[in-house]
Scaffold this active site. Structure first.
Site, PDB file in Angstrom:
ATOM      1  N   LYS A  13       0.729  -1.268  -0.085  1.00  0.00           N
ATOM      2  CA  LYS A  13      -0.050  -0.237  -0.175  1.00  0.00           C
ATOM      3  C   LYS A  13       0.741   1.249  -0.025  1.00  0.00           C
ATOM      4  O   LYS A  13       0.662   2.032  -0.800  1.00  0.00           O
ATOM      5  CB  LYS A  13      -0.899   0.048   1.258  1.00  0.00           C
ATOM      6  CG  LYS A  13      -1.829  -1.191   1.436  1.00  0.00           C
ATOM      7  CD  LYS A  13      -2.460  -1.009   2.506  1.00  0.00           C
ATOM      8  CE  LYS A  13      -1.868  -1.106   3.903  1.00  0.00           C
ATOM      9  NZ  LYS A  13      -1.253  -2.560   4.062  1.00  0.00           N
ATOM     10  N   ARG A  88      -9.689   0.732   8.622  1.00  0.00           N
ATOM     11  CA  ARG A  88      -9.399  -0.786   8.946  1.00  0.00           C
ATOM     12  C   ARG A  88     -10.642  -1.456   9.688  1.00  0.00           C
ATOM     13  O   ARG A  88     -10.272  -2.636  10.012  1.00  0.00           O
ATOM     14  CB  ARG A  88      -8.430  -0.850   9.806  1.00  0.00           C
ATOM     15  CG  ARG A  88      -6.710  -0.867   8.977  1.00  0.00           C
ATOM     16  CD  ARG A  88      -5.665  -0.717  10.196  1.00  0.00           C
ATOM     17  NE  ARG A  88      -4.526  -1.420   9.971  1.00  0.00           N
ATOM     18  CZ  ARG A  88      -3.482  -1.036   9.566  1.00  0.00           C
ATOM     19  NH1 ARG A  88      -3.365   0.332   8.749  1.00  0.00           N
ATOM     20  NH2 ARG A  88      -2.191  -1.369   9.255  1.00  0.00           N
ATOM     21  N   ARG A 127      11.747  -4.589   5.396  1.00  0.00           N
ATOM     22  CA  ARG A 127      11.457  -3.363   4.953  1.00  0.00           C
ATOM     23  C   ARG A 127      12.239  -2.445   5.871  1.00  0.00           C
ATOM     24  O   ARG A 127      12.292  -2.355   7.014  1.00  0.00           O
ATOM     25  CB  ARG A 127      10.021  -3.123   5.340  1.00  0.00           C
ATOM     26  CG  ARG A 127       9.340  -1.830   5.146  1.00  0.00           C
ATOM     27  CD  ARG A 127       7.909  -1.469   5.319  1.00  0.00           C
ATOM     28  NE  ARG A 127       7.169  -2.175   6.263  1.00  0.00           N
ATOM     29  CZ  ARG A 127       5.959  -2.072   6.382  1.00  0.00           C
ATOM     30  NH1 ARG A 127       5.098  -1.689   5.321  1.00  0.00           N
ATOM     31  NH2 ARG A 127       5.285  -2.324   7.377  1.00  0.00           N
ATOM     32  N   ARG A 161      11.036   0.060  11.558  1.00  0.00           N
ATOM     33  CA  ARG A 161      10.042   0.173  12.462  1.00  0.00           C
ATOM     34  C   ARG A 161      10.013  -0.990  13.413  1.00  0.00           C
ATOM     35  O   ARG A 161      10.294  -1.967  13.216  1.00  0.00           O
ATOM     36  CB  ARG A 161       8.417  -0.009  11.634  1.00  0.00           C
ATOM     37  CG  ARG A 161       8.212   1.327  10.919  1.00  0.00           C
ATOM     38  CD  ARG A 161       7.132   1.077  10.065  1.00  0.00           C
ATOM     39  NE  ARG A 161       5.840   0.202  10.674  1.00  0.00           N
ATOM     40  CZ  ARG A 161       4.758   0.097   9.892  1.00  0.00           C
ATOM     41  NH1 ARG A 161       4.740   0.387   8.705  1.00  0.00           N
ATOM     42  NH2 ARG A 161       3.666  -0.623  10.608  1.00  0.00           N
ATOM     43  N   ARG A 172      -0.743  -8.521  13.321  1.00  0.00           N
ATOM     44  CA  ARG A 172      -1.370  -7.618  12.353  1.00  0.00           C
ATOM     45  C   ARG A 172      -2.231  -8.280  11.504  1.00  0.00           C
ATOM     46  O   ARG A 172      -3.211  -8.014  11.090  1.00  0.00           O
ATOM     47  CB  ARG A 172      -0.207  -6.619  11.879  1.00  0.00           C
ATOM     48  CG  ARG A 172       0.327  -5.831  12.901  1.00  0.00           C
ATOM     49  CD  ARG A 172       1.592  -5.313  12.688  1.00  0.00           C
ATOM     50  NE  ARG A 172       1.850  -4.639  11.501  1.00  0.00           N
ATOM     51  CZ  ARG A 172       2.931  -4.192  10.895  1.00  0.00           C
ATOM     52  NH1 ARG A 172       4.217  -4.666  11.543  1.00  0.00           N
ATOM     53  NH2 ARG A 172       3.252  -3.592   9.780  1.00  0.00           N
TER      54      ARG A 172
HETATM   55  P1  ADP Z   1       1.156  -1.723   7.788  1.00  0.00           P
HETATM   56  O1  ADP Z   1       0.514  -1.101   6.535  1.00  0.00           O
HETATM   57  O2  ADP Z   1       2.563  -2.446   7.725  1.00  0.00           O
HETATM   58  O3  ADP Z   1      -0.028  -2.516   8.357  1.00  0.00           O
HETATM   59  P2  ADP Z   1       0.408   0.995   9.272  1.00  0.00           P
HETATM   60  O4  ADP Z   1       1.760   1.790   9.329  1.00  0.00           O
HETATM   61  O5  ADP Z   1      -0.673   0.961   8.400  1.00  0.00           O
HETATM   62  O6  ADP Z   1       1.067  -0.726   8.779  1.00  0.00           O
HETATM   63  O7  ADP Z   1       0.126   0.781  10.828  1.00  0.00           O
HETATM   64  C1  ADP Z   1       0.965   0.272  11.711  1.00  0.00           C
HETATM   65  C2  ADP Z   1       0.128   0.165  13.084  1.00  0.00           C
HETATM   66  O8  ADP Z   1      -0.569   1.459  13.364  1.00  0.00           O
HETATM   67  C3  ADP Z   1      -1.144  -0.713  12.921  1.00  0.00           C
HETATM   68  O9  ADP Z   1      -0.517  -2.061  13.293  1.00  0.00           O
HETATM   69  C4  ADP Z   1      -2.032  -0.153  14.093  1.00  0.00           C
HETATM   70  O10 ADP Z   1      -1.519  -0.343  15.435  1.00  0.00           O
HETATM   71  C5  ADP Z   1      -2.095   1.452  13.785  1.00  0.00           C
HETATM   72  N1  ADP Z   1      -3.056   1.887  12.753  1.00  0.00           N
HETATM   73  C6  ADP Z   1      -2.502   2.247  11.514  1.00  0.00           C
HETATM   74  N2  ADP Z   1      -3.685   2.680  10.970  1.00  0.00           N
HETATM   75  C7  ADP Z   1      -4.729   2.181  11.770  1.00  0.00           C
HETATM   76  C8  ADP Z   1      -6.150   2.465  11.545  1.00  0.00           C
HETATM   77  N3  ADP Z   1      -6.618   2.716  10.532  1.00  0.00           N
HETATM   78  N4  ADP Z   1      -7.070   2.042  12.529  1.00  0.00           N
HETATM   79  C9  ADP Z   1      -6.412   1.523  13.889  1.00  0.00           C
HETATM   80  N5  ADP Z   1      -5.034   1.303  13.873  1.00  0.00           N
HETATM   81  C10 ADP Z   1      -4.273   1.817  12.855  1.00  0.00           C
HETATM   82  P1  ADP Z   2       2.285  -1.695   3.182  1.00  0.00           P
HETATM   83  O1  ADP Z   2       2.325  -0.422   3.280  1.00  0.00           O
HETATM   84  O2  ADP Z   2       0.842  -2.518   2.614  1.00  0.00           O
HETATM   85  O3  ADP Z   2       2.523  -2.323   4.655  1.00  0.00           O
HETATM   86  P2  ADP Z   2       4.828  -1.524   1.743  1.00  0.00           P
HETATM   87  O4  ADP Z   2       4.334  -0.881   0.695  1.00  0.00           O
HETATM   88  O5  ADP Z   2       5.574  -0.693   2.853  1.00  0.00           O
HETATM   89  O6  ADP Z   2       3.595  -2.366   2.503  1.00  0.00           O
HETATM   90  O7  ADP Z   2       5.714  -2.742   1.277  1.00  0.00           O
HETATM   91  C1  ADP Z   2       6.110  -3.765   2.304  1.00  0.00           C
HETATM   92  C2  ADP Z   2       7.799  -4.148   1.597  1.00  0.00           C
HETATM   93  O8  ADP Z   2       7.540  -4.935   0.730  1.00  0.00           O
HETATM   94  C3  ADP Z   2       8.460  -2.825   1.418  1.00  0.00           C
HETATM   95  O9  ADP Z   2       9.884  -2.943   1.980  1.00  0.00           O
HETATM   96  C4  ADP Z   2       8.319  -2.927  -0.138  1.00  0.00           C
HETATM   97  O10 ADP Z   2       9.563  -2.365  -0.563  1.00  0.00           O
HETATM   98  C5  ADP Z   2       8.075  -4.125  -0.568  1.00  0.00           C
HETATM   99  N1  ADP Z   2       7.303  -4.268  -1.531  1.00  0.00           N
HETATM  100  C6  ADP Z   2       6.163  -3.739  -1.969  1.00  0.00           C
HETATM  101  N2  ADP Z   2       5.610  -4.171  -3.155  1.00  0.00           N
HETATM  102  C7  ADP Z   2       6.185  -5.389  -3.517  1.00  0.00           C
HETATM  103  C8  ADP Z   2       6.114  -6.192  -4.554  1.00  0.00           C
HETATM  104  N3  ADP Z   2       5.256  -6.051  -5.590  1.00  0.00           N
HETATM  105  N4  ADP Z   2       7.105  -6.961  -4.495  1.00  0.00           N
HETATM  106  C9  ADP Z   2       8.048  -7.150  -3.722  1.00  0.00           C
HETATM  107  N5  ADP Z   2       8.195  -6.415  -2.692  1.00  0.00           N
HETATM  108  C10 ADP Z   2       7.562  -5.333  -2.499  1.00  0.00           C
END
Ligand code: ADP
Ligand code: ADP
Ligand code: ZN
Length: 215
Positions: A13, A88, A127, A161, A172
């Site tokens: 994302k 979410r 990541r 992170r 998660r």
């Molecule tokens: P990822 O895309 O890797 O799952 P995020 O950066 O979106 O991680 O979120 C990291 C953490 O922040 C989540 O595990 C949760 O604790 C919190 N968080 C983020 N967005 C939301 C949301 N929309 N509702 C509730 N908690 C959230």
């Molecule tokens: P999200 O925001 O959904 O948690 P990220 O965009 O941060 O996910 O992606 C998680 C990790 O995977 C990052 O280190 C990113 O560089 C890698 N990644 C993202 N998209 C792809 C893909 N299509 N193939 C391989 N690795 C990816």
């Protein structure tokens, strides 16, 4: 244009949101980024959210929906929004409809990034991001062109992170399955959902998203 990017942790994302920002001048609204900024600044919201995030559980609906409203108010009415990591839960999806309607906006696309859960732990544990501009990288899948130097801003500092460890990722993912995946049918019924193969190469994922928002 108002777009939701939906998918489990590591689906891509943030990566795809950053590309949409660069290509279309849209704004990325990442509740994860907003919460991490609040934790760092030790605001009341940050103090409340810190432990919850470290466990990989969800922060309260009220907190994240308030953050989204504030962020939308701080941007131009004609700037497109990419919702990354929000909504979410069903409650957040309901709030988003009201938040958008109150600002004369409405949803154009909900893009589901479909991925194999098995791949997610590797994506998440590898990541890291630029400490200066936030550009995302991966130990295996996306390294800087010049090792140790950010492609985008030239910084040589990177960060990881605290919640990107295997144990927290499992929590998660479970949160995603239990609370987030159930919001998809409601959006499907409104004809808003497009599914994109998130296991494809990053550039192919971007191309698929570009095609569907061009329609
Ligand atoms: P990822 O895309 O890797 O799952 P995020 O950066 O979106 O991680 O979120 C990291 C953490 O922040 C989540 O595990 C949760 O604790 C919190 N968080 C983020 N967005 C939301 C949301 N929309 N509702 C509730 N908690 C959230
Ligand atoms: P999200 O925001 O959904 O948690 P990220 O965009 O941060 O996910 O992606 C998680 C990790 O995977 C990052 O280190 C990113 O560089 C890698 N990644 C993202 N998209 C792809 C893909 N299509 N193939 C391989 N690795 C990816
Ligand atoms: Zn950078």
């Amino acid at each position: 244009m108002n777009i939701i990017l939906l998918g489990p942790p590591g689906a891509g994302k943030g990566t795809q949101a950053q590309r949409l920002v660069e290509r279309h001048g849209m704004r990325q609204l990442s509740t994860g980024d907003m919460l991490r900024a609040a934790v760092k600044a030790e605001t009341p919201v940050g103090l409340q959210a810190k432990a919850v995030m470290e466990r990989g559980e969800l922060v309260s609906d009220e907190i994240v929906s308030a953050l989204i409203g504030e962020e939308l108010d701080a941007m131009g009415a004609d700037v497109g929004a990419i919702f990354d990591g929000y909504p979410r839960t069903e409650a957040q999806a309901g709030s988003l409809d009201s938040i958008l309607a109150a600002r004369g906006r409405s949803l154009d696309h909900v893009i589901e990034l479909a991925v194999d859960e098995d791949a997610l732990v590797e994506r998440i544990t590898g990541r890291y991001t630029c400490a200066s501009c936030g550009k995302g990288y991966h130990d295996t899948f996306e390294q800087p062109r010049v090792p140790g130097t950010c492609d985008k801003c030239g910084s040589t500092e990177f960060k990881r992170r605290p919640d990107d460890n295997e144990e927290t990722v499992r929590t998660r993912m479970a949160e995603y399955r239990a609370k987030t995946a159930p919001i998809l049918p409601g959006y499907e019924a409104r004809g808003l959902v497009s599914r994109v193969d998130g296991m494809a190469d990053m550039d192919d994922v971007t191309a698929a998203i570009e095609r569907l928002i061009a329609d």
